[in-house]
Scaffold this active site. Structure first.
Site, PDB file in Angstrom:
ATOM      1  N   LYS A  13       0.829  -1.215   0.000  1.00 20.82           N
ATOM      2  CA  LYS A  13       0.000   0.000   0.000  1.00 20.82           C
ATOM      3  C   LYS A  13       0.865   1.268   0.000  1.00 20.82           C
ATOM      4  O   LYS A  13       0.593   2.196  -0.753  1.00 20.82           O
ATOM      5  CB  LYS A  13      -0.905   0.041   1.251  1.00 20.82           C
ATOM      6  CG  LYS A  13      -1.875  -1.113   1.379  1.00 20.82           C
ATOM      7  CD  LYS A  13      -2.771  -0.970   2.600  1.00 20.82           C
ATOM      8  CE  LYS A  13      -2.064  -0.981   3.926  1.00 20.82           C
ATOM      9  NZ  LYS A  13      -1.439  -2.271   4.302  1.00 20.82           N
ATOM     10  N   ARG A  88      -9.205   0.859   8.888  1.00 19.25           N
ATOM     11  CA  ARG A  88      -8.777  -0.514   9.151  1.00 19.25           C
ATOM     12  C   ARG A  88      -9.836  -1.314   9.900  1.00 19.25           C
ATOM     13  O   ARG A  88      -9.629  -2.482  10.180  1.00 19.25           O
ATOM     14  CB  ARG A  88      -7.514  -0.478   9.990  1.00 19.25           C
ATOM     15  CG  ARG A  88      -6.255  -0.909   9.198  1.00 19.25           C
ATOM     16  CD  ARG A  88      -5.114  -0.725  10.131  1.00 19.25           C
ATOM     17  NE  ARG A  88      -3.919  -1.418   9.914  1.00 19.25           N
ATOM     18  CZ  ARG A  88      -2.808  -0.854   9.435  1.00 19.25           C
ATOM     19  NH1 ARG A  88      -2.819   0.348   8.958  1.00 19.25           N
ATOM     20  NH2 ARG A  88      -1.688  -1.538   9.428  1.00 19.25           N
ATOM     21  N   ARG A 127      11.849  -6.869   5.240  1.00 18.48           N
ATOM     22  CA  ARG A 127      11.724  -5.420   5.082  1.00 18.48           C
ATOM     23  C   ARG A 127      12.533  -4.682   6.147  1.00 18.48           C
ATOM     24  O   ARG A 127      12.574  -5.081   7.304  1.00 18.48           O
ATOM     25  CB  ARG A 127      10.243  -5.025   5.203  1.00 18.48           C
ATOM     26  CG  ARG A 127       9.981  -3.563   4.930  1.00 18.48           C
ATOM     27  CD  ARG A 127       8.596  -3.344   4.428  1.00 18.48           C
ATOM     28  NE  ARG A 127       7.632  -3.162   5.512  1.00 18.48           N
ATOM     29  CZ  ARG A 127       6.374  -2.830   5.302  1.00 18.48           C
ATOM     30  NH1 ARG A 127       5.910  -2.671   4.074  1.00 18.48           N
ATOM     31  NH2 ARG A 127       5.552  -2.676   6.306  1.00 18.48           N
ATOM     32  N   ARG A 162      11.680  -2.671  12.025  1.00 22.83           N
ATOM     33  CA  ARG A 162      10.692  -2.053  12.924  1.00 22.83           C
ATOM     34  C   ARG A 162      10.331  -3.003  14.072  1.00 22.83           C
ATOM     35  O   ARG A 162      10.344  -4.217  13.899  1.00 22.83           O
ATOM     36  CB  ARG A 162       9.415  -1.732  12.129  1.00 22.83           C
ATOM     37  CG  ARG A 162       9.486  -0.404  11.424  1.00 22.83           C
ATOM     38  CD  ARG A 162       8.398  -0.171  10.413  1.00 22.83           C
ATOM     39  NE  ARG A 162       7.085  -0.705  10.714  1.00 22.83           N
ATOM     40  CZ  ARG A 162       6.057  -0.629   9.877  1.00 22.83           C
ATOM     41  NH1 ARG A 162       6.192  -0.015   8.721  1.00 22.83           N
ATOM     42  NH2 ARG A 162       4.900  -1.150  10.187  1.00 22.83           N
ATOM     43  N   ARG A 173      -0.164  -9.210  13.375  1.00 20.76           N
ATOM     44  CA  ARG A 173      -0.714  -8.176  12.469  1.00 20.76           C
ATOM     45  C   ARG A 173      -1.555  -8.827  11.377  1.00 20.76           C
ATOM     46  O   ARG A 173      -2.605  -8.298  10.989  1.00 20.76           O
ATOM     47  CB  ARG A 173       0.424  -7.359  11.842  1.00 20.76           C
ATOM     48  CG  ARG A 173       0.996  -6.336  12.809  1.00 20.76           C
ATOM     49  CD  ARG A 173       2.326  -5.815  12.320  1.00 20.76           C
ATOM     50  NE  ARG A 173       2.217  -4.939  11.170  1.00 20.76           N
ATOM     51  CZ  ARG A 173       3.231  -4.683  10.341  1.00 20.76           C
ATOM     52  NH1 ARG A 173       4.402  -5.262  10.524  1.00 20.76           N
ATOM     53  NH2 ARG A 173       3.065  -3.865   9.328  1.00 20.76           N
TER      54      ARG A 173
END
Ligand code: AMP
Length: 215
Positions: A13, A88, A127, A162, A173
């Site tokens: 996104k 969300r 990532r 992160r 998540r």
């Protein structure tokens, strides 16, 4: 353009929103980026949000709506916006609908980015993100690594994993997405606003979204 980007964490996104914003100056609004900046700045909303974020849970709807009510009425939204990571939950989608209604704004559509689960898992665990909150350039240790010394190629600050990109937080998540966010697909389909995009390459997805805007 006025588009909501819907999709699991790691669906792309943010990358798609960034590329689209470069086309016509529509502003990318990422609630995740806003919250991370608030956490870093030590503000009250940041303090409230940190625990939820680190464990991969959603921040309460009331806090998100306080932020978005203000953000969507800022001047830079006049040219259009790409909502990345918001709404969300169904209550957030309803509140967004009311807010846009009050502002006299209609969405072009809701782009649902579809990516297979194994691709998502691989993307999220590999990532890395620039630690500079003003930069936040995204890297991938396999396909797009940072500089050899582990710093950002754009701003030179350290590139990090992160807190919510540990394996445990990622699985949470994804579960949270299936439970709370995936129902938005049906919600927006019911309103005639949904468009689906199989999204393996962000550039291809942007081309498809451009076509969809014309059509
Ligand atoms: P993201 O960068 O979009 O993956 O967001 C990172 C984290 O911020 C999420 O895992 C949530 O904890 C929180 N967050 C971001 N956007 C929202 C939202 N619209 N509603 C609730 N929590 C959010």
């Amino acid at each position: 353009m006025k588009i909501v980007l819907l999709g699991a964490p790691g669906a792309g996104k943010g990358t798609v929103a960034k590329l689209l914003s470069e086309l016509d100056g529509s502003v990318q609004i990422s609630t995740g980026d806003i919250l991370r900046a608030a956490v870093k700045g030590g503000s009250d909303p940041g303090k409230k949000a940190k625990g939820y974020m680190d464990s991969g849970d959603l921040v309460p709807d009331s806090l998100i709506m306080e932020i978005m009510e203000v953000r969507l009425q800022e001047d830079d939204c006049d040219k259009g916006f790409l909502l990345d990571g918001f709404p969300r939950t169904i209550p957030q989608a309803e509140a967004l609908g009311e807010l846009l209604g009050r502002m006299g704004i209609g969405l072009d559509f809701v782009a649902s980015l579809e990516v297979p689960r194994d691709v998502i898992l691989d993307r999220l665990t590999t990532r890395r993100t620039c630690s500079n909150s003003a930069c936040q350039e995204i890297y991938n240790i396999k396909s797009n690594p940072p500089a050899p010394d582990g710093t950002c190629k754009k701003c030179g600050r350290p590139v990090i994993q992160r807190d919510d990109e540990t394996e445990e937080a990622i699985l949470n998540r994804l579960e949270t997405y299936n439970e709370k966010t995936a129902p938005l697909i049906g919600y927006y389909r019911g309103k005639g606003l949904l468009r689906n995009f199989v999204s393996l390459s962000s550039k291809d997805t942007v081309e498809e979204i451009k076509k969809s805007l014309k059509g």
